[in-house]
Design a protein around this motif. Structure first.
Motif, PDB file in Angstrom:
ATOM      1  N   GLU A   1       0.816  -1.212   0.000  1.00  0.00           N
ATOM      2  CA  GLU A   1       0.000   0.000   0.000  1.00  0.00           C
ATOM      3  C   GLU A   1       0.851   1.263   0.000  1.00  0.00           C
ATOM      4  N   LEU A   2       2.101   1.153   0.436  1.00  0.00           N
ATOM      5  CA  LEU A   2       2.979   2.322   0.513  1.00  0.00           C
ATOM      6  C   LEU A   2       3.739   2.573  -0.779  1.00  0.00           C
ATOM      7  N   THR A   3       3.642   1.662  -1.737  1.00  0.00           N
ATOM      8  CA  THR A   3       4.383   1.845  -2.985  1.00  0.00           C
ATOM      9  C   THR A   3       3.685   2.884  -3.867  1.00  0.00           C
ATOM     10  N   SER A   4       4.446   3.431  -4.780  1.00  0.00           N
ATOM     11  CA  SER A   4       3.943   4.418  -5.730  1.00  0.00           C
ATOM     12  C   SER A   4       4.444   4.041  -7.119  1.00  0.00           C
ATOM     13  N   PRO A   5       3.974   4.707  -8.171  1.00  0.00           N
ATOM     14  CA  PRO A   5       4.503   4.394  -9.513  1.00  0.00           C
ATOM     15  C   PRO A   5       6.006   4.571  -9.621  1.00  0.00           C
ATOM     16  N   ALA A   6       6.584   5.383  -8.748  1.00  0.00           N
ATOM     17  CA  ALA A   6       8.029   5.600  -8.802  1.00  0.00           C
ATOM     18  C   ALA A   6       8.819   4.556  -8.008  1.00  0.00           C
ATOM     19  N   SER A   7       8.146   3.675  -7.296  1.00  0.00           N
ATOM     20  CA  SER A   7       8.843   2.681  -6.482  1.00  0.00           C
ATOM     21  C   SER A   7       9.602   1.698  -7.366  1.00  0.00           C
ATOM     22  N   ARG A   8      10.806   1.334  -6.937  1.00  0.00           N
ATOM     23  CA  ARG A   8      11.645   0.391  -7.657  1.00  0.00           C
ATOM     24  C   ARG A   8      12.286  -0.580  -6.666  1.00  0.00           C
ATOM     25  N   THR A   9      12.296  -1.851  -7.032  1.00  0.00           N
ATOM     26  CA  THR A   9      12.908  -2.872  -6.182  1.00  0.00           C
ATOM     27  C   THR A   9      14.387  -2.979  -6.507  1.00  0.00           C
ATOM     28  N   ASP A  10      15.201  -3.184  -5.486  1.00  0.00           N
ATOM     29  CA  ASP A  10      16.642  -3.362  -5.652  1.00  0.00           C
ATOM     30  C   ASP A  10      16.899  -4.507  -6.639  1.00  0.00           C
ATOM     31  N   PRO A  11      17.624  -4.247  -7.742  1.00  0.00           N
ATOM     32  CA  PRO A  11      17.864  -5.318  -8.732  1.00  0.00           C
ATOM     33  C   PRO A  11      18.533  -6.557  -8.131  1.00  0.00           C
ATOM     34  N   ALA A  12      19.455  -6.352  -7.175  1.00  0.00           N
ATOM     35  CA  ALA A  12      20.107  -7.512  -6.555  1.00  0.00           C
ATOM     36  C   ALA A  12      19.103  -8.347  -5.771  1.00  0.00           C
ATOM     37  N   LEU A  13      18.138  -7.687  -5.130  1.00  0.00           N
ATOM     38  CA  LEU A  13      17.095  -8.411  -4.397  1.00  0.00           C
ATOM     39  C   LEU A  13      16.191  -9.154  -5.375  1.00  0.00           C
ATOM     40  N   VAL A  14      15.892  -8.524  -6.501  1.00  0.00           N
ATOM     41  CA  VAL A  14      15.081  -9.186  -7.527  1.00  0.00           C
ATOM     42  C   VAL A  14      15.770 -10.465  -8.004  1.00  0.00           C
ATOM     43  N   GLY A  15      17.085 -10.389  -8.234  1.00  0.00           N
ATOM     44  CA  GLY A  15      17.815 -11.562  -8.688  1.00  0.00           C
ATOM     45  C   GLY A  15      17.812 -12.679  -7.671  1.00  0.00           C
ATOM     46  N   ALA A  16      18.044 -12.336  -6.396  1.00  0.00           N
ATOM     47  CA  ALA A  16      18.047 -13.358  -5.347  1.00  0.00           C
ATOM     48  C   ALA A  16      16.669 -13.980  -5.186  1.00  0.00           C
ATOM     49  N   ALA A  17      15.630 -13.144  -5.261  1.00  0.00           N
ATOM     50  CA  ALA A  17      14.264 -13.662  -5.146  1.00  0.00           C
ATOM     51  C   ALA A  17      13.921 -14.583  -6.313  1.00  0.00           C
ATOM     52  N   SER A  18      14.346 -14.213  -7.513  1.00  0.00           N
ATOM     53  CA  SER A  18      14.063 -15.040  -8.687  1.00  0.00           C
ATOM     54  C   SER A  18      14.713 -16.412  -8.573  1.00  0.00           C
ATOM     55  N   GLU A  19      15.929 -16.449  -8.045  1.00  0.00           N
ATOM     56  CA  GLU A  19      16.614 -17.734  -7.890  1.00  0.00           C
ATOM     57  C   GLU A  19      15.922 -18.596  -6.839  1.00  0.00           C
ATOM     58  N   VAL A  20      15.434 -17.990  -5.760  1.00  0.00           N
ATOM     59  CA  VAL A  20      14.695 -18.764  -4.753  1.00  0.00           C
ATOM     60  C   VAL A  20      13.437 -19.360  -5.382  1.00  0.00           C
ATOM     61  N   ARG A  21      12.701 -18.541  -6.115  1.00  0.00           N
ATOM     62  CA  ARG A  21      11.477 -19.049  -6.746  1.00  0.00           C
ATOM     63  C   ARG A  21      11.787 -20.171  -7.734  1.00  0.00           C
ATOM     64  N   ALA A  22      12.856 -19.995  -8.506  1.00  0.00           N
ATOM     65  CA  ALA A  22      13.212 -21.031  -9.480  1.00  0.00           C
ATOM     66  C   ALA A  22      13.637 -22.319  -8.784  1.00  0.00           C
ATOM     67  N   ALA A  23      14.412 -22.196  -7.709  1.00  0.00           N
ATOM     68  CA  ALA A  23      14.866 -23.384  -6.982  1.00  0.00           C
ATOM     69  C   ALA A  23      13.692 -24.120  -6.347  1.00  0.00           C
TER      70      ALA A  23
END
Length: 506
Positions: free
Chosen positions: A317-339
């Motif tokens: 609820e606190l995010t806005s159109p300008a919010s961006r996720t840390d790319p390194a966190l995105v990569g780590a999260a993607s690997e967890v989901r894939a594993a």
């Protein structure tokens, strides 16, 4: 006359740090281990705050030494257990620096001496360490001993700190009851908040101890851990992904995260908890876990998953159109989901019990996931600290108006008067849905959600400890014995009891 062991030349070199200190690397580590054991003897209530303040320095020195040691031959490629521990140590240090309990003050002599020893050892090893030429087999064995001894020092020191914190909590509770009975002035009594903060620190140090123990008790038998004989297995993709995720989550949350980062952290933690529940139930159906244990554990894991999901929704609820996720966190999260997808799902959803048993060694997979749940406790504390301390948090005015007013009304019903009649947004801000700083009641809502995560996850960890009944015996041993096995035993998978065989459960 017994033969005295000869250390390789690089381990027998004298430290250049101080002309008065002539100890070798082996002697410095032996002294550090002895000092760690002394924390158990000196674990008094008064020592606890200073030990917490010293922790980040100690873990930082250990990590710097670990980094220059030659790689342990059995260490799984790409999986550095010290990075996991360093992330937790740094998170505790940031919490203290931000003013949370115990706040600034004196440090502990024992832990500071250990940190100094490890720094001296690093100066000796650094020119001959990880980047040197291939070591001889004898040197590799000695290096393996050093890894185990260094980790054992952290393991024992964490247990000693947790014991001191437990004594502190008991002392504070006694003083609070005594002060109320004697009607002492409020300023002279401990507060319930101080007691809760010390209890929270116990949970964080217990998690650290379990993480250190998981590495230590997976090593082959050495002089540092002679009672352990199980060979360390190569890391699975899931194990590596989870460890990397924990480190990256700590790193991202340490650097003024965007609300989108908190959403990603909470959603991945909810996924990890769901996966833990699915695989634990599968292990129970295959006979690896007592069904009575799973009946207690499954609701606790479900409650933890729900709490993480609610946290993700609120931060979303606190995010806005300008919010961006840390790319390194995105990569780590993607690997967890894939594993997780590769290990535990099929084309229609979660894999069947039969499929899971074919793909995975379920007892090991369950231990890996439960260890990740243990690590998630500290991530939850960091999320709570972020909600309390992050000065840059903003949110759209309409959300703030709704959430702040709702939390304020709850606080007013509980006796809080300072929110009465306060407006949190202006008409102009609402009309433009302007991004505005997060007011205190809205922060309080996020903190309360983090507290729910901490409570439910601690309950899940406690229920998982019942997977090995011997943890009760270990917890009741005398302190010098208990530090050697209490935490790790709680992570072992016990065999279910078969009444046809007779005898006690094992």
């Amino acid at each position: 006359m017994p033969c005295r062991r000869r250390w390789p030349t690089w381990l027998r070199m004298r430290t250049p740090v101080s002309a008065a200190d002539h100890r070798t690397v082996g002697e410095l580590l032996a002294d550090s281990d002895a000092l760690a054991r002394e924390t158990l003897l000196d674990a008094t209530p008064d020592h606890a705050p200073a030990m917490v303040r010293s922790w980040n320095q100690l873990v930082g020195s250990a990590a710097e030494l670990w980094a220059v040691l030659p790689s342990a031959p059995d260490s799984p490629s790409g999986l550095d257990p010290m990075e996991r521990l360093r992330a937790v140590g740094e998170a505790i240090g940031r919490s203290v620096t931000a003013g949370h309990w115990p706040g600034q003050g004196p440090t502990d002599e024992h832990l500071t001496q250990i940190a100094d020893n490890l720094t001296r050892a690093r100066h000796l090893v650094e020119p001959h360490g990880r980047h040197s030429q291939q070591a001889a087999p004898e040197t590799q064995r000695d290096s393996h001993d050093l890894h185990g001894q260094l980790m054992h020092t952290l393991y024992v020191a964490a247990h000693g700190t947790a014991v001191a914190l437990g004594a502190r909590v008991t002392d504070l509770q006694h003083r609070l009851v005594t002060g109320e009975r004697r009607r002492q002035p409020l300023a002279e009594r401990p507060t319930a908040l101080e007691i809760t903060a010390a209890q929270d620190m116990i949970a964080r140090f217990d998690g650290f101890e379990r993480l250190a123990g998981a590495y230590l008790f997976g090593l082959p038998s050495t002089s540092a851990n002679p009672d352990q004989v199980r060979q360390a297995a190569p890391a699975t993709r899931l194990e590596t992904a989870l460890a990397a995720w924990e480190v990256q989550a700590h790193r991202t949350l340490a650097n003024y995260p965007d609300p989108a980062d908190l959403v990603r952290v909470a959603r991945v933690q909810a996924l990890i908890t769901s996966t833990t529940s699915i695989l634990t139930e599968a292990a129970a159906r295959r006979g690896h876990i007592d069904l009575e244990v799973i009946q207690r554990l499954a609701p606790a894991l479900e409650a933890s998953q729900t709490a993480w999901s609610r946290t993700a929704k609120r931060w979303g609820e606190l995010t806005s159109p300008a919010s961006r996720t840390d790319p390194a966190l995105v990569g780590a999260a993607s690997e967890v989901r894939a594993a997780i997808a590769a290990a535990a799902t099929n084309q229609t959803g979660w894999a069947t019990v039969k499929e899971l048993a074919t793909r995975l060694h379920l007892p090991d997979a369950v231990k890996t996931l439960h260890l990740s749940v243990v690590a998630s406790i500290d991530i939850a504390y960091v999320v709570r600290d972020t909600a309390a301390d992050h000065s840059g948090l903003t949110a759209p005015a309409r959300i703030i108006g709704m959430r702040a007013q709702g939390e304020a009304e709850i606080a007013i019903e509980q006796g809080e008067t300072r929110y009465e009649g306060v407006t949190w947004t202006t008409r102009g801000q609402i009309a433009a849905n302007q991004l505005i700083p997060l007011p205190e009641p809205a922060r309080r809502g996020l903190i309360n959600l983090a507290d729910d995560v901490i409570t439910t996850t601690n309950q899940a960890v406690a229920a998982a400890a019942q997977l090995h009944p011997s943890h009760v015996k270990a917890a009741n041993r005398s302190a010098p014995e208990a530090h050697r096995g209490r935490s790790v035993e709680g992570l072992q998978i016990g065999r279910p009891h078969d009444p046809r065989l007779g005898g006690p459960r094992r």
